[in-house]
Design an enzyme around this catalytic site. Sequence first.
Site, PDB file in Angstrom:
ATOM      1  N   LEU A 107       0.828  -1.204   0.000  1.00 59.46           N
ATOM      2  CA  LEU A 107       0.000   0.000   0.000  1.00 59.46           C
ATOM      3  C   LEU A 107       0.865   1.258   0.000  1.00 59.46           C
ATOM      4  O   LEU A 107       0.715   2.121  -0.861  1.00 59.46           O
ATOM      5  CB  LEU A 107      -0.927  -0.003   1.227  1.00 59.46           C
ATOM      6  CG  LEU A 107      -1.783   1.262   1.447  1.00 59.46           C
ATOM      7  CD1 LEU A 107      -2.755   1.461   0.286  1.00 59.46           C
ATOM      8  CD2 LEU A 107      -2.527   1.180   2.778  1.00 59.46           C
ATOM      9  N   THR A 108       1.803   1.355   0.947  1.00 57.63           N
ATOM     10  CA  THR A 108       2.616   2.562   1.122  1.00 57.63           C
ATOM     11  C   THR A 108       3.498   2.841  -0.096  1.00 57.63           C
ATOM     12  O   THR A 108       4.050   1.923  -0.695  1.00 57.63           O
ATOM     13  CB  THR A 108       3.496   2.421   2.375  1.00 57.63           C
ATOM     14  OG1 THR A 108       2.653   2.251   3.514  1.00 57.63           O
ATOM     15  CG2 THR A 108       4.367   3.649   2.574  1.00 57.63           C
ATOM     16  N   GLU A 109       3.622   4.117  -0.429  1.00 61.39           N
ATOM     17  CA  GLU A 109       4.496   4.551  -1.520  1.00 61.39           C
ATOM     18  C   GLU A 109       5.460   5.615  -1.004  1.00 61.39           C
ATOM     19  O   GLU A 109       5.240   6.174   0.082  1.00 61.39           O
ATOM     20  CB  GLU A 109       3.658   5.122  -2.673  1.00 61.39           C
ATOM     21  CG  GLU A 109       2.761   4.087  -3.325  1.00 61.39           C
ATOM     22  CD  GLU A 109       1.999   4.614  -4.540  1.00 61.39           C
ATOM     23  OE1 GLU A 109       1.236   3.830  -5.128  1.00 61.39           O
ATOM     24  OE2 GLU A 109       2.162   5.812  -4.878  1.00 61.39           O
TER      25      GLU A 109
ATOM     26  N   GLY B 285      19.552  -1.812  33.703  1.00 62.29           N
ATOM     27  CA  GLY B 285      20.728  -0.968  33.766  1.00 62.29           C
ATOM     28  C   GLY B 285      21.561  -1.108  32.506  1.00 62.29           C
ATOM     29  O   GLY B 285      21.029  -1.293  31.407  1.00 62.29           O
ATOM     30  N   GLY B 286      22.871  -1.032  32.647  1.00 62.31           N
ATOM     31  CA  GLY B 286      23.757  -1.130  31.487  1.00 62.31           C
ATOM     32  C   GLY B 286      23.638  -2.438  30.748  1.00 62.31           C
ATOM     33  O   GLY B 286      23.848  -2.500  29.527  1.00 62.31           O
TER      34      GLY B 286
ATOM     35  N   GLU C  62       0.991   0.055   9.936  1.00 66.72           N
ATOM     36  CA  GLU C  62      -0.456  -0.227   9.948  1.00 66.72           C
ATOM     37  C   GLU C  62      -1.266   1.031  10.265  1.00 66.72           C
ATOM     38  O   GLU C  62      -2.335   0.968  10.868  1.00 66.72           O
ATOM     39  CB  GLU C  62      -0.805  -1.338  10.954  1.00 66.72           C
ATOM     40  CG  GLU C  62       0.016  -2.606  10.837  1.00 66.72           C
ATOM     41  CD  GLU C  62      -0.286  -3.419   9.590  1.00 66.72           C
ATOM     42  OE1 GLU C  62      -0.613  -2.821   8.554  1.00 66.72           O
ATOM     43  OE2 GLU C  62      -0.174  -4.658   9.651  1.00 66.72           O
TER      44      GLU C  62
ATOM     45  N   GLU D  29      -0.574   8.665  15.161  1.00 68.52           N
ATOM     46  CA  GLU D  29      -1.223   9.960  14.924  1.00 68.52           C
ATOM     47  C   GLU D  29      -2.485   9.784  14.082  1.00 68.52           C
ATOM     48  O   GLU D  29      -3.530  10.402  14.351  1.00 68.52           O
ATOM     49  CB  GLU D  29      -0.239  10.916  14.243  1.00 68.52           C
ATOM     50  CG  GLU D  29       0.892  11.399  15.127  1.00 68.52           C
ATOM     51  CD  GLU D  29       1.958  10.340  15.395  1.00 68.52           C
ATOM     52  OE1 GLU D  29       2.693  10.471  16.387  1.00 68.52           O
ATOM     53  OE2 GLU D  29       2.058   9.365  14.611  1.00 68.52           O
TER      54      GLU D  29
END
Length: 411
Positions: A155-157, A369-370, A393, A397
Amino acid sequence: SDRVGVHWANITCLESALKSSYLHALLCLVTASTGLTDEQKEFQKVAFDFAANEMAPHMAEWDQNEIFPVETMRKAAQLGFGGIYVRPEVGGSGLSRLDTSIIFEALSTGCTSTTAYISIHNMCAWMIDTFGSNELREKFCPDLCSMEKFASYCLTEPGSGSDAASLLTSAKLQGDHYVLNGSKAFISGGGDTDVYVVMCRTGGKGPKGISCVVVEKGTPGLSFGKKEKKVGWNSQPTRAVIFEDCAVPVTNRLGSEGQGFNIAMKGLNGGRINIASCSLGAAHASVLLARDHISVRKQFGETLSNSQFLQFKLAEMATRLVASRLLVRQAALALQEDRPDAVSLCSMAKLFATDECFSICNQALQMHGGYGYLKDYAVQQFVRDIRVHQILEGTNEVMRMIIARDLLTES
């Protein structure tokens, strides 16, 4: 269960597997199985077992070496996970959206990146099963459900992400074929998969000019961009998918001409539940990792688990996980029942669960932690893999826009 096509014979010594500390802890974590039917609990156990034995031991290697674990996914398909909500007559398991959410949450505890791809593959198989002709269903669905073939959603372009209705990939009708020109961006599985469910423009501007076609790998004019280097999701390749005078039979269209945008959005409603469920699994595993770490790590002469501050943090993480799970499962039920509030609930679930679960994973890393910043520790991979769930998906926003629009248009 013959009804769902799950091959229970392939699950050996399930009870003994459940005795493993990893799996037992996963199954006991705050109400993971509460409210589920006995059948759903069995699905969940099988998925947890597969995650613990077939995915978790390889998760770091798949990430580090960017391995697309084809054979492991085919093993998952033998359990019915290649077409979970596809109809049984074309090889699917015929399960509900809630069953699917439960399975994806459990699988994601073993490898979120791989499970997320499996969820996209399932979405594509469902779209072909639901909107394709009988010929298309019979041609593609059995191989997709067995994962002999893999699918990608296109879908995305490059110029249309959140504004999907502005997509430019064209499909000009020439005789009994559409000739496609354009490109798709950020396609999961791109170049390694066999079947591409493509949204393309057959008409004028806007959503009503969009149609949906199935393009097979090897079709002349279909090519792929370079493999993208990503922060996470490294067990699945991501590439651009490029069409240059790519001729696709009209018979490969899903639904009617101009119905493509509607098909894409219906697919994404389920996809949002799926990806939210994958987020639940990552958070689920991260809570356990944090709990186990603070139970053994000592500072100032005592284990970190004696710190009330960290106890409260762990309690908050578990609470947010359970709240997210309840919303995701409610949305899954709404979608299954085709309720009027399904779209909003799917958007709410995706927004809330992906935000909250990322926060949970990030907090789990902080509690290490680290050590949490070292690739020897799994928590950092869950953080990297889950971050993109707030983007794909439909960005979070956009989820807010959908929810607000629904509230403001209520009579």
